[in-house]
Design an enzyme around this catalytic site. Structure first.
Site, PDB file in Angstrom:
ATOM      1  N   HIS A 181     -10.218  -0.809   1.404  1.00 24.25           N
ATOM      2  CA  HIS A 181      -8.944  -0.941   0.705  1.00 24.25           C
ATOM      3  C   HIS A 181      -7.947  -0.047   1.431  1.00 24.25           C
ATOM      4  O   HIS A 181      -8.328   0.973   2.011  1.00 24.25           O
ATOM      5  CB  HIS A 181      -9.173  -0.462  -0.732  1.00 24.25           C
ATOM      6  CG  HIS A 181      -8.026  -0.654  -1.673  1.00 24.25           C
ATOM      7  ND1 HIS A 181      -6.928   0.168  -1.680  1.00 24.25           N
ATOM      8  CD2 HIS A 181      -7.826  -1.557  -2.657  1.00 24.25           C
ATOM      9  CE1 HIS A 181      -6.095  -0.222  -2.633  1.00 24.25           C
ATOM     10  NE2 HIS A 181      -6.610  -1.276  -3.244  1.00 24.25           N
ATOM     11  N   ASP A 236     -15.804   5.569  -1.488  1.00 21.30           N
ATOM     12  CA  ASP A 236     -14.769   5.034  -2.375  1.00 21.30           C
ATOM     13  C   ASP A 236     -15.490   4.157  -3.399  1.00 21.30           C
ATOM     14  O   ASP A 236     -15.882   3.031  -3.104  1.00 21.30           O
ATOM     15  CB  ASP A 236     -13.756   4.223  -1.557  1.00 21.30           C
ATOM     16  CG  ASP A 236     -12.784   3.443  -2.448  1.00 21.30           C
ATOM     17  OD1 ASP A 236     -12.860   3.592  -3.684  1.00 21.30           O
ATOM     18  OD2 ASP A 236     -11.959   2.698  -1.893  1.00 21.30           O
ATOM     19  N   GLN A 269     -14.754   0.321  -7.005  1.00 20.92           N
ATOM     20  CA  GLN A 269     -15.435  -0.891  -7.474  1.00 20.92           C
ATOM     21  C   GLN A 269     -16.925  -0.646  -7.708  1.00 20.92           C
ATOM     22  O   GLN A 269     -17.624  -1.523  -8.214  1.00 20.92           O
ATOM     23  CB  GLN A 269     -15.282  -2.034  -6.447  1.00 20.92           C
ATOM     24  CG  GLN A 269     -13.842  -2.372  -6.091  1.00 20.92           C
ATOM     25  CD  GLN A 269     -13.056  -2.923  -7.271  1.00 20.92           C
ATOM     26  OE1 GLN A 269     -13.620  -3.480  -8.208  1.00 20.92           O
ATOM     27  NE2 GLN A 269     -11.742  -2.755  -7.224  1.00 20.92           N
ATOM     28  N   LYS A 274     -10.608   1.273 -13.951  1.00 27.11           N
ATOM     29  CA  LYS A 274     -11.455   0.163 -13.515  1.00 27.11           C
ATOM     30  C   LYS A 274     -12.813   0.189 -14.219  1.00 27.11           C
ATOM     31  O   LYS A 274     -13.669  -0.651 -13.968  1.00 27.11           O
ATOM     32  CB  LYS A 274     -11.631   0.196 -12.002  1.00 27.11           C
ATOM     33  CG  LYS A 274     -10.323  -0.108 -11.255  1.00 27.11           C
ATOM     34  CD  LYS A 274     -10.579  -0.381  -9.789  1.00 27.11           C
ATOM     35  CE  LYS A 274      -9.345  -0.211  -8.926  1.00 27.11           C
ATOM     36  NZ  LYS A 274      -8.367  -1.285  -9.049  1.00 27.11           N
ATOM     37  N   CYS A 317      -4.676  -5.596  -1.116  1.00 28.34           N
ATOM     38  CA  CYS A 317      -4.543  -4.288  -0.455  1.00 28.34           C
ATOM     39  C   CYS A 317      -5.657  -4.083   0.573  1.00 28.34           C
ATOM     40  O   CYS A 317      -6.174  -2.978   0.728  1.00 28.34           O
ATOM     41  CB  CYS A 317      -4.524  -3.138  -1.457  1.00 28.34           C
ATOM     42  SG  CYS A 317      -3.099  -3.191  -2.544  1.00 28.34           S
TER      43      CYS A 317
END
Lengths: 148, 421
Positions: free
Chosen positions: B136, B213, B216, B239, B377
């Site tokens: 991302h 990261d 997700q 999220k 993104c």
């Protein structure tokens, strides 16, 4: 007519499938790229002038149906028009897609196909991308256009 | 206190009651354009359960005060709830200590924190930072900025045509010159699950710390930062069914301790004179200013709510949804799935011949279906597949097989509007 049918009118679907003046111009007087970073629509608009008259106009690139049909219809409408006439049509189109137009269908002609866009605020910038690019080409602005 | 790890593993595998879950999320029963909402934009943000809405409401009605300073009862209560949430987060990702849990503004802020402070302290001209082609923008740009400032080089491990990182090429990039690697747990654009345990191991062979990261990752996987041996793990509250504006940075204590502060202000200091400031201990060293108190309380509540479910059943349910969506969409003529990695979670990205994703999104919206269209993104991912954008359906555990049906019917409608049926 449902909102969706008003947005995706036959004229728009037709110009999306078979865009007119969809080519890279050899030896244009001016050309400029317009880009919508939100959805990735990206077009280059080419113009050849003869005095004050738009002798030829074409475009190339990729994007959604609304942006492509809008660029295609724009080319058909502006070829042979003067710079001043083009600016009048630009204003007319701009008011139409923003829902500010009071013109009737006859006055609008081919532009009328875009009357449904104003019901979809997120899609207004798709419709105006090529037009803003064209305006900057006519005004000889160097910077590329971004309509996010 | 029972850890999230244990809770998530020992819950009995009672039947997965998706309708019961949906009743916990008030927004899922609204109508959009006269149609029942089919919310398939969970990779952008998730909806919030009643427990979270109530916790935020209760906080402002009965508990609001600033934290960490007042001697009055409300301040002590707010402080306790804020710190309890930190402990809940610690347990949820199985960190060794709650000192290792920093509250930030979001996953983006968490990554910027590490890029700025780690970069400032350790990066020198000629050093390298390794990321992957799946990232991302939020796990690309912070590294570009610090690399430019420090004249370091950003190296990118490429992905293959299925949307998987080329592991051999990733491992080839690792060397003594690499000071840090930053890798997504799950790709937001394609849903690829990276084999991060193996990638972390490979990086550690060169002594390279790894930031994951996990924006997700946490909503879809059972994340155990100790088992992964992750050095930093970043994620966003919104999220994973918590409020927006709050994120988490996990970092190993010895690494965080060695980093300089990120921002200056209140709460991050022990004492200030005009000559010298002594910084506070972890985690407060990295939490300048009044924090997002109700955000932290909301996130803690969301994670506690998730504890009540059998995680394996959640994963099975979500997997069945994306499998069904991918299978059924790819049966439709002209539809192509983008990202066909063996390990996927949460996301089905696709394109339709002759129809731009933005048009797909508008037509589906009229059917009450919320999906995301665009480059997500992740422009380098789009470039890799030679497309400007995709349509992305992304799932949460409250989505149903019936909603996949509605999506499939919606795609047929899209083709009809365009005259392809």
């Amino acid at each position: 007519m449902s909102d969706l049918k008003a947005l995706y009118q036959e004229v728009i679907l037709d110009h999306n499938r078979n865009p007119r003046n969809y080519r890279k111009m050899e030896n244009p007087d001016r050309f400029l790229e317009g880009y919508n970073p939100l959805c990735g629509d990206r077009y280059t608009v080419y113009i050849k002038m003869k005095g004050e008259v738009i002798e030829d106009i074409s475009f190339q690139g990729s994007g959604c149906a609304i942006s492509k049909a809008s660029a295609s219809v724009m080319g058909s409408l502006l070829k042979g028009k003067t710079r001043a006439e083009a600016e009048v049509i630009f204003d007319q189109f701009h008011r139409l897609v923003r829902g500010e137009s009071k013109a009737d269908a006859e006055e609008l002609g081919k532009l009328a196909a875009f009357s449904g866009v104003s019901e979809f605020p997120a899609r207004v910038k798709c419709a105006i991308l090529a037009w803003h690019t064209m305006k900057n080409v006519l005004e000889d602005k160097a910077e590329s256009v971004s309509t996010e | 206190m029972m850890t999230a790890e244990k809770t998530r593993k020992t819950k009995s595998s009672a039947a997965f009651d998706v309708e019961g879950i949906r009743r916990d999320f008030p927004i899922l029963s609204i109508r959009v354009h006269g149609k029942p909402l089919v919310y398939l934009d969970n990779a952008a943000t998730t909806q919030k359960p009643l427990a979270v809405l109530d916790a935020i409401d209760r906080y402002y009605r009965e508990e609001n005060a600033n934290v960490h300073r007042g001697v009055h009862a409300l301040s002590e209560l707010a402080t306790k709830k804020y710190e309890d949430s930190r402990e809940t987060v610690r347990a949820f990702i199985n960190a060794a200590s709650s000192k290792e849990i920093i509250f930030t503004r979001g996953a983006t802020d968490s990554i910027n924190l590490v890029a700025a402070t780690f970069g400032r302290k350790y990066l020198k001209p000629g050093d390298e930072v390794v990321i992957t082609g799946l990232e991302h923008h939020s796990n690309i740009v912070p590294w570009q900025l610090i690399c430019e400032e420090k004249q370091a080089k950003l190296r990118v491990a490429p992905i293959n045509s299925s949307g998987e990182v080329e592991l051999a090429e990733f491992e080839e990039l690792l060397s003594e010159k690499v000071k840090i690697a930053a890798i997504s747990h799950i790709s937001n654009a394609l849903g690829t699950v990276n084999p991060i345990r193996r990638m972390i191991e490979a990086a550690h062979r060169f002594g390279i710390p790894v930031l994951i990261d996990g924006a997700q990752g946490v909503p879809h996987l059972n994340v155990d930062v100790l088992a992964l041996d992750a050095d930093f793990y970043a994620f966003s509250s919104h999220k994973i069914f918590g409020p927006t504006g709050l994120g988490v940075l996990y970092g190993k204590e010895r690494l965080l301790d060695a980093l300089p502060p990120y921002q200056g202000g209140g709460d991050m200091i022990r004492s200030v004179t005009f000559e010298k400031t002594i910084f506070n201990d972890l985690p407060y060293k990295f939490e300048a200013g009044t924090p997002h108190i109700e955000g932290a309380i909301g996130l803690g509540t969301a994670l506690e709510y998730l504890h009540t479910f059998d995680w394996e059943a959640v994963v099975r349910h979500e997997h069945a949804l994306i499998r069904s969506a991918a299978d059924r969409l790819s049966e439709i003529e002209g539809v192509r799935i983008i990202g066909t990695a063996k390990e996927k979670a949460g996301v089905v990205s696709f394109v339709i011949d002759g129809i731009h994703p933005h048009d797909i999104g508008t037509i589906l919206d009229q059917e009450g279906i919320a999906i995301r269209t665009g480059h997500h993104c992740a422009q380098p991912v789009m470039d890799r597949f030679g497309i400007p954008a995709t349509a992305r359906a992304s799932f949460a555990f409250y989505n149903t097989v019936d909603e996949v049906d509605v999506l499939v019917q919606g795609i047929q409608k899209v083709k009809k509007v365009f005259g392809y049926v």
